[in-house]
Design an enzyme around this catalytic site. Structure first.
Site, PDB file in Angstrom:
ATOM      1  N   CYS A 407       0.803  -1.222   0.000  1.00 15.93           N
ATOM      2  CA  CYS A 407       0.000   0.000   0.000  1.00 15.93           C
ATOM      3  C   CYS A 407       0.838   1.274   0.000  1.00 15.93           C
ATOM      4  O   CYS A 407       0.480   2.256  -0.646  1.00 15.93           O
ATOM      5  CB  CYS A 407      -0.967  -0.002   1.158  1.00 15.93           C
ATOM      6  N   HIS A 451      -1.594   0.262   7.268  1.00 12.37           N
ATOM      7  CA  HIS A 451      -1.998   0.668   5.935  1.00 12.37           C
ATOM      8  C   HIS A 451      -1.562   2.108   5.682  1.00 12.37           C
ATOM      9  O   HIS A 451      -1.301   2.862   6.611  1.00 12.37           O
ATOM     10  CB  HIS A 451      -3.534   0.553   5.824  1.00 12.37           C
ATOM     11  N   ASP A 467      -7.959   5.758  -1.796  1.00 14.10           N
ATOM     12  CA  ASP A 467      -7.100   4.620  -1.453  1.00 14.10           C
ATOM     13  C   ASP A 467      -6.728   3.858  -2.717  1.00 14.10           C
ATOM     14  O   ASP A 467      -7.526   3.094  -3.239  1.00 14.10           O
ATOM     15  CB  ASP A 467      -7.828   3.701  -0.462  1.00 14.10           C
TER      16      ASP A 467
END
Lengths: 658, 309
Positions: A407, A451, A467
């Site tokens: 991520c 994250h 995201d």
């Protein structure tokens, strides 16, 4: 001459050595290697000395041992003055004392120190298992203490039983004190260095940081919700906002002067929840996107992340409310705009060029630009925990060469490209998702849920969460990191979460148990005030004092009563039963029978004190004597005894009449 | 006249010689009835010898007195075989032990060898010399006296030999009033010959047999057993009572009960003889000189309930 009295039995020595080993066991984790070795040595020496194979060490050897272990302590702990040093000193002292037990007194000293060492276990861990272990070891240490005072031939079972008997009455007292004893602030505070560095978020982000973190299944925090639980894709736990990029890593800017505190306009419902955060050794806290306000004791940074004034060195729980739908900071000042599009002057030219091309193709439409970017990720990028190393211009390498990342790679590349075309953007790190524990109804978030994502500012909408991970690996966001890792082809990731179903449920149950322990036992002080106020209807001093004293004295009274009451044996023979009853009642009014008095003798004495019944008493004495000692087995006499005893009891004067 | 009354008459007679010592006299008589041997432990001049002489006189027993000295040999007690030239063979000359009541004065003055010769004779009721056995007369009763062993020049009896004595008693100083009478009267030794002979030796044996028939109930046996157990279970005792000690206690309690006119034993009988029977058979854990038996017995009685539980 006093040898007889002070000689310690072999069993006592074994108990003692066992106690010493057991109290030191939990400390093995952090003790320098030589301390357990020293203990083993002195344990062996103690055994040999007791058996008479070795003699007591000479003064010189003892001196050498003391000097060596002092040096060892200095070398191992240096200048630190933390509790580790002190506990190590205590353990070394106990170990050394073992070789010079000459008298019972010396053995007692070792046992008392063992009690203390056992207590220090809680400085390092306060889990339920340690508490259980400490209780078990306490029984052993008390047994060792008992054994010192016992003669030969008392079995292990008897000693243990005795020790449990002694501990038994302490339990209600312990519960009572736990419930009502006021929790005082510690008079001094100790900072404990964790033996291993805790994994957690740091205040800068370079490629590989989050994926490293995701290799740990350590617990990060637990959350209970007041009402409805947010869906997995809404569970974004913000911890830090990175707003500066130096070409290699993203970090938090120190000068926040240009930034106003961001304004939040709530557009939906409020979700209340409570977080129990594990110790991080950092000041920042996690909050569900977006927290409404900062509770007392915390401060909110301009980008609405929460932090404490000092590092978090122990588990911490706090209550927050969050707005899941909102408009954040619809207007940016010129300075803020400038701040959020900052990039180094050079570096990653290919990424800049690509962004510019797409932005031109979208004709300046921000939405279309973002769409284009996400599509690009979705086409050929791989979401993986093992992206390989990126050298040089990391964003260029990621976008054009490897196309593999976790991520943080996506977040970094996305916000870089957004900024390069003049769209304000920033990276947020924290946690996403979490595993629902159905047994106690809470969400447990582990380090592998860590994250990183992007927040992008758009005219009129303010800061919006973007995201990129959702584009490349939507299942990571929709379900949880745990289920994503499980399905992942990455063997490392899979091994992290590989569990069969029953193991998974076992693990959840175990975690639920730990949660209850932490919440109701370790963090009870937070509940105590409410609970007590609830029970007592107020928290005045007199109420507290009364509440502390009443059950306390009740327990003590019960203990005193059970110790002091005359133990009357259960009697099956009716004649004896009648006589013992008479003995108890008349004994309470007149003089009680002395142990060495026979019943007949006592009755004769009683006849002197109670002349009104002299005839009956003497007759009864004679009958009892015949039955008990002269071998008479007449039923008629037995009946006569019961009758006489009954008559005498009915004739007993009241205490007040005398 | 009943046997028991005769025994009590004898006791009355004895108390005229040893003034104010009814208790030790009764214990001594009990010991005699129980076919045991008596050890009197006291300082010189307290009336030990007088007691022995008087007891022998009123019970009509032959008595011999042996003063033990450090150079005495076993043969001086038991007797010796001497070659008779006229008959051309050895003939056994019995020693002073061949008597019904032997007063062994200051037994701890002599060597362990001589002590054990006497103690063996006491135990077996017979002596062996040169392979021949010689039966001792019956009844055979030894009264040994001993100075407290802390005095110089003594060989204290070891525990195993103390155990051979059924009772150990002390006489103690007389009460002031009695001592005044004693001083006025100029001693009592001369009165012994004026005492009546109250019992014949056969009657004594008969009385001994009667004592054995005294009933001891289960309750009482339980009490005695609890007393014994207590001495074994408690840390203040260096060692507990042996079963032989227990039997001795019960035997004495029976005789005490018989003397007091009962045909069954009550706990008070056991308590009355307890100190005399038990004190020299136990030792306190912290006691080296074995002087603390009395103190232990006091506690023993206080701590063991007559009725159990």
């Amino acid at each position: 001459m006093h040898q007889v009295e002070t000689q310690i039995t072999r069993a006592a020595v074994i108990w003692q050595l066992l106690a010493c080993v057991l109290v030191v066991l939990p400390h093995l984790e952090w003790l320098p290697f030589w301390v357990p070795l020293l203990l083993l040595l002195t344990l062996g020496a103690r055994l040999m000395i007791h058996q008479g194979r070795w003699s007591f060490p000479s003064r010189l050897i003892k001196l050498a041992l003391v000097v060596a272990s002092s040096l060892g302590l200095i070398l191992s702990f240096g200048h630190q003055s933390g509790p580790e040093t002190m506990v190590a000193l205590l353990i070394v002292g106990m170990a050394l004392k073992l070789v010079e037990i000459y008298r019972r007194r010396d053995a007692l000293v070792v046992i008392y120190v063992a009690f203390f060492v056992l207590g220090t276990t809680f400085l390092f861990s306060s889990s339920a298992w340690i508490a259980l272990y400490a209780a078990a070891v306490l029984t052993v240490v008390i047994s060792a203490l008992l054994a010192i005072h016992q003669r030969k031939g008392v079995s292990v079972k008897q000693t243990l039983k005795r020790s449990l008997w002694l501990l038994g009455p302490a339990v209600p007292l312990m519960v009572l004190l736990f419930l009502i004893f006021p929790r005082l602030e510690p008079l001094w505070s100790v900072t404990l260095d964790s033996p291993q560095a805790t994994t957690g978020l740091s205040d800068n982000l370079s490629p590989g940081d989050v994926s490293n973190l995701a290799r740990s299944d350590e617990l990060a925090f637990r959350v209970t919700f007041d009402g409805e639980v947010p869906a997995p894709r809404q569970r974004y736990w913000r911890a830090l906002v990175m707003d500066r990029f130096d070409g290699r890593q993203w970090y938090r800017s120190q000068e926040t002067g240009a930034l106003r505190s961001e304004k939040l306009e709530q557009t939906g419902d409020t979700t209340g929840y409570e977080v129990v955060l594990e110790a991080t050794r950092r000041p920042w806290l996690v909050a569900l996107d977006q927290p409404l306000s900062a509770p007392t004791g915390m401060q909110m940074r301009p980008a609405r992340t929460l932090e404490l004034k000092q590092d978090l060195n122990q588990r911490y729980s706090y209550q927050l409310s969050a707005a899941l739908t909102y408009v954040l900071q619809p207007m940016l000042t010129q300075a803020e705009q400038q701040h959020y599009v900052q990039l180094p002057d050079s570096g990653n030219p290919e990424a800049r060029a690509l962004a510019q091309r797409w932005f031109d193709e979208a004709q300046g439409n921000q939405q279309a630009f973002i769409q284009r970017m996400m599509q690009h990720y979705n086409q050929s990028f791989v979401y993986t925990l093992s992206p390989g190393r990126l050298l040089g211009d990391s964003i260029d390498r990621f976008l054009f060469d490897t196309q593999r990342g976790y991520c943080e790679h996506y977040a970094a590349a996305t916000s870089f490209m957004l900024r390069s075309v003049g769209i304000p953007a920033r990276i947020v790190t924290g946690y996403q998702g979490g595993e629902w524990n159905p047994y106690q109804g809470y969400l447990q978030v582990r380090q592998y849920d860590a994250h990183a994502w992007v927040e992008v500012w758009q005219e009129g909408q303010g800061w919006v969460r973007l995201d990129p991970t959702a584009a490349v690996a939507p299942e990571r966001i929709e379900s949880s990191a745990e289920s994503f890792l499980r399905r992942s082809s990455d063997s490392l990731a899979a091994s992290l979460v590989f569990r069969s179903d029953w193991m998974r449920s076992l693990q959840l149950r175990y975690d639920a148990f730990n949660f209850v322990w932490q919440r109701w036992v370790l963090n009870y002080d937070r509940e105590q005030e409410n609970l007590l106020a609830d029970w007592l209807g107020g928290l005045d001093y007199w109420r507290l004092a009364l509440f502390l004293m009443l059950p306390g004295s009740a327990i003590f009274a019960f203990l005193a009563w059970s110790q002091l009451r005359r133990r009357t044996p259960r009697i099956s023979d009716p004649v004896d039963a009648a006589l013992f009853k008479l003995q108890a009642r008349a004994g309470a009014r007149f003089n009680a029978r002395e142990p060495q008095q026979s019943l007949a003798h006592w009755l004769e004495t009683l006849a002197g004190d109670w002349p009104e019944q002299e005839g009956r008493l003497l007759r009864l004495a004679e009958l009892d004597n015949r039955r008990r000692y002269a071998g008479s087995h007449s039923d008629r006499e037995a009946q006569a005894i019961i009758k006489l005893a009954g008559e005498l009891m009915s004739q007993l004067p009241n205490r007040t009449q005398r | 006249m009943l046997l028991r009354d005769q025994v009590n008459k004898a006791l009355d007679a004895l108390s005229k010689v040893l003034l104010g010592k009814e208790e030790p006299l009764k214990l001594a008589m009990t010991c005699l009835l129980a076919r045991g041997h008596l050890l009197i432990e006291d300082l010189p001049g307290m009336g030990k010898t007088t007691l022995a002489h008087a007891l022998a006189h009123v019970t009509g027993l032959d008595d011999t007195r042996v003063q033990f000295t450090s150079d005495m040999l076993p043969a001086d007690i038991i007797g010796v075989s001497i070659f008779e030239p006229a008959e051309s063979r050895f003939r056994f000359h019995p020693g002073p032990v061949f008597t019904q009541l032997l007063l062994a004065d200051e037994i701890n003055r002599t060597t362990p060898k001589t002590q054990s010769a006497l103690l063996e004779a006491m135990e077996e009721g017979q002596v062996s010399v040169d392979g021949e056995r010689y039966q001792l007369p019956s009844p055979f009763f030894v009264i040994a006296t001993q100075n407290p062993s802390s005095q110089y020049g003594t060989f204290p009896l070891p525990e195993s030999q103390l155990d051979r004595f059924l009772m150990r008693i002390t006489l103690g100083y007389p009460a002031p009033a009695i001592e005044r009478d004693l001083l006025k009267g100029g001693g009592t030794r001369h009165r012994i010959d004026q005492l009546p002979v109250c019992l014949k030796p056969e009657q004594l044996v008969e009385a001994q047999q009667a004592c054995e028939k005294v009933h001891a109930s289960d309750s009482l046996i339980d009490y005695v057993q609890r007393l014994l157990q207590h001495t074994r279970d408690h840390a203040e005792y260096s060692y507990g009572m042996s079963p032989r000690g227990g039997l001795a206690l019960l035997r004495c309690a029976r005789c005490w009960a018989w003397v007091h006119g009962r045909d069954h034993v009550v706990p008070e009988d056991v308590q009355a003889v307890l100190n005399a029977v038990v004190a020299h058979r136990v030792r306190a854990a912290d006691d080296v000189a074995s002087r603390e038996g009395d103190r232990l017995n006091e506690r023993l009685l206080r701590e063991v309930d007559v009725l159990g539980a």
